[in-house]
Design a protein around this motif. Structure first.
Motif, PDB file in Angstrom:
ATOM      1  N   THR A  67       0.919  -1.288   0.008  1.00  8.65           N
ATOM      2  CA  THR A  67      -0.079   0.127  -0.183  1.00  8.65           C
ATOM      3  C   THR A  67       0.796   1.290  -0.009  1.00  8.65           C
ATOM      4  O   THR A  67       0.503   2.116  -0.752  1.00  8.65           O
ATOM      5  CB  THR A  67      -0.813   0.080   1.117  1.00  8.65           C
ATOM      6  OG1 THR A  67      -1.853  -1.169   1.049  1.00  8.65           O
ATOM      7  CG2 THR A  67      -1.879   1.252   1.187  1.00  8.65           C
TER       8      THR A  67
ATOM      9  N   ILE B 229       0.987   7.000  -6.638  1.00  7.61           N
ATOM     10  CA  ILE B 229      -0.116   7.844  -6.547  1.00  7.61           C
ATOM     11  C   ILE B 229       0.081   9.276  -6.382  1.00  7.61           C
ATOM     12  O   ILE B 229      -0.184  10.076  -7.019  1.00  7.61           O
ATOM     13  CB  ILE B 229      -1.308   7.453  -5.431  1.00  7.61           C
ATOM     14  CG1 ILE B 229      -2.035   6.142  -5.813  1.00  7.61           C
ATOM     15  CG2 ILE B 229      -2.251   8.649  -5.457  1.00  7.61           C
ATOM     16  CD1 ILE B 229      -3.008   5.610  -4.877  1.00  7.61           C
TER      17      ILE B 229
ATOM     18  N   SER C  72       0.951   4.119  -2.804  1.00  2.16           N
ATOM     19  CA  SER C  72       0.507   5.381  -2.293  1.00  2.16           C
ATOM     20  C   SER C  72       1.554   6.318  -3.044  1.00  2.16           C
ATOM     21  O   SER C  72       1.413   7.555  -3.290  1.00  2.16           O
ATOM     22  CB  SER C  72       0.681   5.339  -0.908  1.00  2.16           C
ATOM     23  OG  SER C  72      -0.565   4.572  -0.221  1.00  2.16           O
TER      24      SER C  72
ATOM     25  N   CYS D 130      -0.182  12.175  -9.319  1.00  2.00           N
ATOM     26  CA  CYS D 130      -0.823  13.437  -8.859  1.00  2.00           C
ATOM     27  C   CYS D 130       0.113  14.746  -9.248  1.00  2.00           C
ATOM     28  O   CYS D 130      -0.202  15.682  -9.778  1.00  2.00           O
ATOM     29  CB  CYS D 130      -0.915  13.703  -7.088  1.00  2.00           C
ATOM     30  SG  CYS D 130      -2.324  12.734  -6.405  1.00  2.00           S
TER      31      CYS D 130
ATOM     32  N   TRP E 281      -6.015   1.966 -11.736  1.00  2.00           N
ATOM     33  CA  TRP E 281      -6.955   2.552 -10.661  1.00  2.00           C
ATOM     34  C   TRP E 281      -5.947   3.519  -9.743  1.00  2.00           C
ATOM     35  O   TRP E 281      -6.477   4.717  -9.351  1.00  2.00           O
ATOM     36  CB  TRP E 281      -7.414   1.251  -9.431  1.00  2.00           C
ATOM     37  CG  TRP E 281      -6.362   0.670  -8.851  1.00  2.00           C
ATOM     38  CD1 TRP E 281      -5.576  -0.341  -9.302  1.00  2.00           C
ATOM     39  CD2 TRP E 281      -5.837   1.080  -7.474  1.00  2.00           C
ATOM     40  NE1 TRP E 281      -4.643  -0.855  -8.317  1.00  2.00           N
ATOM     41  CE2 TRP E 281      -4.820  -0.131  -7.404  1.00  2.00           C
ATOM     42  CE3 TRP E 281      -6.219   1.988  -6.622  1.00  2.00           C
ATOM     43  CZ2 TRP E 281      -4.315  -0.171  -6.061  1.00  2.00           C
ATOM     44  CZ3 TRP E 281      -5.473   1.929  -5.428  1.00  2.00           C
ATOM     45  CH2 TRP E 281      -4.721   0.781  -5.081  1.00  2.00           C
ATOM     46  N   LEU E 282      -4.652   3.495  -9.979  1.00  2.00           N
ATOM     47  CA  LEU E 282      -3.605   4.335  -9.206  1.00  2.00           C
ATOM     48  C   LEU E 282      -3.826   5.738 -10.001  1.00  2.00           C
ATOM     49  O   LEU E 282      -3.897   6.834  -9.251  1.00  2.00           O
ATOM     50  CB  LEU E 282      -2.380   3.838  -9.245  1.00  2.00           C
ATOM     51  CG  LEU E 282      -1.921   2.498  -8.510  1.00  2.00           C
ATOM     52  CD1 LEU E 282      -0.526   2.207  -8.564  1.00  2.00           C
ATOM     53  CD2 LEU E 282      -2.343   2.805  -7.106  1.00  2.00           C
TER      54      LEU E 282
ATOM     55  N   LEU F 259      -6.555   6.665 -11.580  1.00  2.00           N
ATOM     56  CA  LEU F 259      -7.854   7.479 -11.684  1.00  2.00           C
ATOM     57  C   LEU F 259      -7.564   7.984 -10.171  1.00  2.00           C
ATOM     58  O   LEU F 259      -8.377   9.292  -9.937  1.00  2.00           O
ATOM     59  CB  LEU F 259      -8.745   6.358 -11.730  1.00  2.00           C
ATOM     60  CG  LEU F 259      -8.943   5.968 -13.152  1.00  2.00           C
ATOM     61  CD1 LEU F 259      -9.987   4.608 -13.195  1.00  2.00           C
ATOM     62  CD2 LEU F 259      -9.481   7.103 -13.978  1.00  2.00           C
ATOM     63  N   ILE F 260      -7.273   7.392  -8.994  1.00  3.23           N
ATOM     64  CA  ILE F 260      -7.321   7.776  -7.597  1.00  3.23           C
ATOM     65  C   ILE F 260      -6.414   9.244  -7.620  1.00  3.23           C
ATOM     66  O   ILE F 260      -6.766  10.130  -7.274  1.00  3.23           O
ATOM     67  CB  ILE F 260      -6.645   7.091  -6.459  1.00  3.23           C
ATOM     68  CG1 ILE F 260      -7.677   5.801  -6.563  1.00  3.23           C
ATOM     69  CG2 ILE F 260      -6.419   7.662  -5.392  1.00  3.23           C
ATOM     70  CD1 ILE F 260      -7.161   4.489  -5.727  1.00  3.23           C
ATOM     71  N   SER F 261      -5.169   9.394  -8.454  1.00  3.65           N
ATOM     72  CA  SER F 261      -4.329  10.245  -8.424  1.00  3.65           C
ATOM     73  C   SER F 261      -5.031  11.461  -9.159  1.00  3.65           C
ATOM     74  O   SER F 261      -4.983  12.541  -8.667  1.00  3.65           O
ATOM     75  CB  SER F 261      -3.133  10.234  -8.915  1.00  3.65           C
ATOM     76  OG  SER F 261      -3.197   9.707 -10.527  1.00  3.65           O
TER      77      SER F 261
ATOM     78  N   LEU G 235      -8.407  12.069  -9.190  1.00  2.00           N
ATOM     79  CA  LEU G 235      -9.266  12.577  -8.416  1.00  2.00           C
ATOM     80  C   LEU G 235      -8.753  13.623  -7.269  1.00  2.00           C
ATOM     81  O   LEU G 235      -9.422  14.467  -6.850  1.00  2.00           O
ATOM     82  CB  LEU G 235      -9.903  11.492  -7.727  1.00  2.00           C
ATOM     83  CG  LEU G 235     -11.015  10.596  -8.529  1.00  2.00           C
ATOM     84  CD1 LEU G 235     -11.494   9.450  -7.866  1.00  2.00           C
ATOM     85  CD2 LEU G 235     -12.000  11.564  -9.115  1.00  2.00           C
ATOM     86  N   ILE G 236      -7.616  13.371  -6.954  1.00  2.00           N
ATOM     87  CA  ILE G 236      -6.629  14.241  -6.170  1.00  2.00           C
ATOM     88  C   ILE G 236      -6.132  15.502  -6.514  1.00  2.00           C
ATOM     89  O   ILE G 236      -6.279  16.687  -6.020  1.00  2.00           O
ATOM     90  CB  ILE G 236      -5.770  13.498  -5.495  1.00  2.00           C
ATOM     91  CG1 ILE G 236      -6.401  12.335  -4.326  1.00  2.00           C
ATOM     92  CG2 ILE G 236      -4.884  14.340  -4.356  1.00  2.00           C
ATOM     93  CD1 ILE G 236      -5.177  11.411  -3.829  1.00  2.00           C
TER      94      ILE G 236
END
Length: 791
Positions: free
Chosen positions: A418, A425, A422, A429, A722-723, A725-727, A729-730
């Motif tokens: 994780t 991510i 992270s 970002c 998915w990493l 996509l998460i980044s 969104l941030i």
């Protein structure tokens, strides 16, 4: 023991050449970029800091209808007379260009000043020869900068030499100083004594509203004296010297010297101010680069840790403590970081002049040896050793000996996985924030350069002429008209992007008693057609009848809106009042055009026909015939004005110079964002390397069961979808807020559309795909027999 650690570290790094090369190159590139950005930001945020009294120096400015950095020449003597407690008061008259003659040689010099004998008591420069206390105390004296002295006289003694300025003044050299630092709001190549030109301005030195362009006044406060005390006395000072009306109408704000370069409210600055936020954004990019480089290191180190698990197991069985292993692995990190920093410092030394030239900034490489910069480098080195080395050292030293010797570490704890993801991510970002920022800045710069300005700027060349001799003007117009490559000619006080005259207008007829600062242009009958202005109502400027004593003017939309008129037709025939309470009828209304930077709202503008005020010629040259036509104009100029050198400027270049500061920042943002993204790709390569090791047997089994290369590539790629996509969104809201705040610095700016965010997301996927594909395809093509035998 310490020597043993470094010997082992050296051998390990030498054995794993690709790992070492990627880590050192990533860290070195990151540190070099960070250092260059640090020096750029330090230079830009340090404007005028080299003056010893910088915290006590203020510029006296005017705020009547607008913030004006220029002020009447009458103010400085009055301040000296009424405020004896001030340590110094100096006045400066700045000229943007002038003709200097040395014997038979002539030079067009950019940026020089006339200054009184208090000037060098206010501002500090490095003196090579002469006495700063007396150098400008006499008329016809001049202080040269070192580069200019070498240009004029070589390495010879210059004190006592004479230069001729503008075919009018013979100036004796009384001082020589080092070149003025580039990070100053008051750049000059030489300073002549104010007493040289003082007689020409005597009549205007009592009128508060007589404000020559280029006139600046500065004060030095005594120590422990509050500027508030001085400000509270200004209303009574204005009333005493110029009457109650001036005291009611005008204010005299005192502007801190260190704020001048960043205060965008003011007109008539020598260098266009830039908000501090812009440079803090560059500092943010530097921080992003270092964080990305450290994440890159951590991902590569943790991927590498699997391969060294047996080594850790053997050492622990032989009695090594965890603290010893941590010291060993931190030692390896320290070695990598120190080598990277040394390479980075060398690279910075070599690349800084190139970066400075690329961004039009002069930064000396000598700054790398300054104590403050050395301290930053040492702190950066220590910080990276801890930040990049601590986590891998903890992970590697924490392996269980039995599992390590059996190579059972290929499935790490979910917590470790994780953290690594992270970190990726965070990298994504950063990449997406930088991509969005770069796209927005690029779009804004394109908006500056290419959006409709309200006039035609293409192929227009402008030059000033030094004489109002009507015969020479008529002869030049006639000769220019004969040149077949010249499509249009206009004489005026300034082309659309030249702002030389400002005044204010009111209209008692319409109940408007005050107006903002209004631009005033004197134009001939060809001006409006040549530049393609859109006439909304009335008629254009025509050659005035010599018997006419009343101006008829053309105004822009902004002015009639200030009069409360929305329909241009209704403005025709209305009267406005200018200086001297002269009532002037409006005969035409044109569509608004952008004559100043888009940092400011379009001003009210008035155009009138006044040949005595014409001092600029603008010509439009047919495409493809530029060089020969300029040569022909130069020849005509030399015949008409043999004592002057021909200097010209293209209108589109003039407009581009309005955004020179933004161009510098955009260039840096573009370059260093690309570097940050590249370093981020190395980090992503580190994680895919880790995943490839982790899934070695899985890949072998899948291939035996019939999986294709693309199935295996998909297996690796889905880990990162998915990493990303998460980044996103941030990153999206953070980038939107940052760029929205930046765009608010401009009166006119682009609207941030959803396209920008789609581009950023697509770019992130493309970058990830390119980075992941190499390692995943290599794993997919590996022999499954070897994969299944891996222990």
């Amino acid at each position: 023991m310490l020597r043993n650690y470094f010997t082992i570290a050296y051998r390990n790094l030498l054995r794993q050449k690709s790992y070492t090369l990627i880590n050192i190159s990533g860290l070195a590139l990151g540190v070099a970029s960070c250092l260059i950005l640090f020096l750029i930001v330090r230079n830009e945020l340090g404007y005028d800091n080299f003056h010893s009294k910088a915290d006590r120096i203020y510029r006296v400015t005017l705020n009547a209808l607008d913030f004006n950095s220029n002020i009447s020449l009458a103010v400085a003597p009055a301040l000296r007379n009424d405020f004896g407690q001030l340590e110094q008061v100096t006045q400066v008259y700045y000229e943007r260009d002038g003709l200097v003659q040395i014997g038979e040689k002539r030079f067009n010099e950019k940026g020089f000043t006339f200054a009184d004998d208090h000037f060098f008591k206010v501002f500090d420069y490095q003196w090579i020869a002469g006495d700063p206390a007396t150098a400008l105390s006499e008329p016809n004296a001049v202080v040269l900068t070192e580069s200019l002295a070498n240009k004029y006289f070589g390495n010879r003694e210059v004190i006592g030499k004479v230069i001729r300025l503008n075919n009018q003044y013979d100036l004796k050299v009384t001082g020589l100083i080092k070149d003025v630092p580039s990070n100053t709001h008051l750049p000059f190549s030489f300073a002549a004594s104010w007493k040289t030109i003082e007689p020409e301005y005597k009549r205007g030195m009592t009128n508060f509203w007589n404000i020559p362009g280029g006139s600046y006044t500065y004060i030095v406060l005594p120590e422990n004296y509050s500027i508030r005390q001085l400000e509270s006395s200004i209303p009574s000072f204005l009333k005493k010297n110029w009457g109650e009306d001036i005291a009611k109408e005008a204010k005299m704000p005192f502007q801190r010297l260190r704020d001048i370069h960043f205060d965008q409210r003011y007109i008539n600055n020598i260098i266009t101010p830039t908000g501090k936020e812009t440079f803090w954004a560059l500092a943010g990019v530097a921080v992003f680069i270092i964080i990305t480089a450290c994440i890159n290191f951590i991902n590569l180190a943790t991927a590498q840790a699997i391969k060294r698990s047996k080594e850790v197991g053997v050492r622990k069985v032989l009695g090594a403590h965890r603290s010893q292993l941590m010291r060993q692995f931190l030692g390896e990190t320290a070695l990598l970081v120190i080598v990277s920093v040394l390479i980075a410092v060398l690279a910075t030394h070599l690349l800084l002049p190139i970066a400075g030239q690329y961004m039009d900034i002069t930064i000396s490489t000598d700054q790398l040896s300054e104590p403050g910069v050395v301290g930053i480098i040492l702190a950066l080195t220590l910080g990276m050793i801890v930040l990049a080395g601590l986590y891998p050292a903890v992970v590697q030293s924490g392996f269980t000996p039995a599992l390590a010797l059996k190579s059972k570490l290929i499935t790490p704890s979910s917590r470790g996985l994780t953290l690594r993801k992270s970190l990726v991510i965070v990298q994504f970002c950063i990449s997406q924030i930088l991509i969005i920022g770069t796209v927005v800045v690029a779009s804004q710069m394109d908006f500056f350069r290419n959006q409709n300005l309200g006039f035609n700027k293409e192929e227009v060349l402008s030059f000033r002429f030094p004489s109002n001799d009507k015969n020479k003007v008529a002869m030049m117009r006639a000769e220019l008209a004969k040149m077949p490559a010249i499509a249009d000619i206009s004489f005026s006080s300034g082309a659309p992007a030249y702002n030389n005259n400002f005044t204010s207008f009111s209209s008692k007829e319409l109940g408007m008693l005050k107006n903002d600062v209004t631009e005033l242009k004197f134009i001939d009958e060809h001006y409006m057609d040549m530049f393609g202005f859109t006439l909304l109502a009335g008629r254009p400027i025509t050659e005035a009848n010599k018997k006419d004593t009343i101006f008829n003017v053309v105004v822009n939309e902004t002015l009639i809106h200030k009069l409360g008129i929305n329909n241009p037709e209704e403005a025709i025939g209305k009267h406005i009042t200018g200086d001297g309470d002269v009532s002037i009828p409006i005969m035409g209304v044109i569509k608004d055009f952008q004559s100043e930077s888009r940092h400011k709202k379009i001003r009210a503008c008035v155009m009138a026909y006044l040949p005595d005020a014409f001092n600029q010629v603008s010509v439009r040259i047919q495409p493809g015939q530029m060089r020969q036509t300029i040569a022909a104009i130069d020849q005509l100029w030399s015949a008409t004005f043999p004592d002057q050198l021909f200097e010209y400027e293209f209108l589109d270049e003039r407009i581009a110079n309005m955004y020179k500061q933004e161009e510098k920042v955009y260039t840096a943002f573009q370059l260093f964002s690309a570097i940050a993204i590249f370093i981020g790709c190395l980090g992503l390569y580190g994680l895919i390397s880790f995943v490839a090791v982790q899934k070695t047997k899985e890949v072998g089994i899948r291939k035996v069961l019939g999986a294709s290369v693309w199935n295996i590539v998909y297996l690796f790629s889905k880990e990162f979808t998915w990493l990303i996509l998460i980044s996103f969104l941030i990153a999206a809201p953070v980038a939107w807020y940052a760029m929205h705040s930046w765009l608010e610095n401009f009166a006119y700016s682009i609207a941030m559309s959803w396209n920008v965010f789609v581009i950023a997301l697509a770019a992130a996927f493309i970058i990830a795909a390119i980075t992941v594909s190499y390692k995943s395809i290599k794993a997919a093509l590996a022999n499954p027999v070897k994969s299944l035998r891996t222990e």
